[in-house]
Design a protein around this motif. Structure first.
Motif: not given
Length: 137
Positions: A34-37, A123-127, A129-137
């Motif tokens: 759903g995030m397009g990834v 909501e926390a999970l989506k955030n 995942l988005a952080d990891f895919l954008r920057n890494g953890e």
């Protein structure tokens, strides 16, 4: 006290437990899609066969069940009965997870582990995942 299961019933219950395509994994997959990834599933050439693999990004996600992988939440406890069977089995699963993550990181991959209990707060999970895919953890 709960009724004791017959060996046949216990066997039937255990046979229903899957290693791939579990409900938490499917939830994470839908969320990432759903995030397009886009991603690949269970690449056999990588240590631990990660659940989601983002090849060009060099990132992987494992979706672990709290019980089977000894998460430190309420569901990750070792059962009181047959402890001599469950304790080494579950501890070895956790050791293997750490070995796979270390091998992937040594090969230049970023690793994220999503625990089954984390799928309750979408909501926390989506955030996360988005952080990891954008920057890494």
């Amino acid at each position: 006290m709960a009724d004791k299961l017959t060996p046949e019933r216990r066997s039937a219950n255990m046979a229903k437990i899957r290693a791939k395509h579990t409900k938490p994994e499917l939830l994470v997959r839908r969320m990432v899609h759903g995030m397009g990834v886009r991603y690949r599933l269970h690449r056999k050439d990588l240590p631990g066969k990660p659940d989601l693999v983002f090849g060009p990004r060099r990132k992987v996600i494992f979706v672990h069940g709290c019980f089977w992988h000894l998460h430190d939440c309420r569901d990750g406890r070792i059962p009181a009965s047959r402890r001599d069977y469950w304790e080494p089995k579950l501890k070895r699963n956790a050791e293997r997870d750490a070995e796979h993550a270390a091998a992937l990181q040594a090969a230049g991959w970023q690793v994220l582990t999503v625990w089954e209990c984390e799928t309750k707060d979408l909501e926390a999970l989506k955030n996360r995942l988005a952080d990891f895919l954008r920057n890494g953890e």
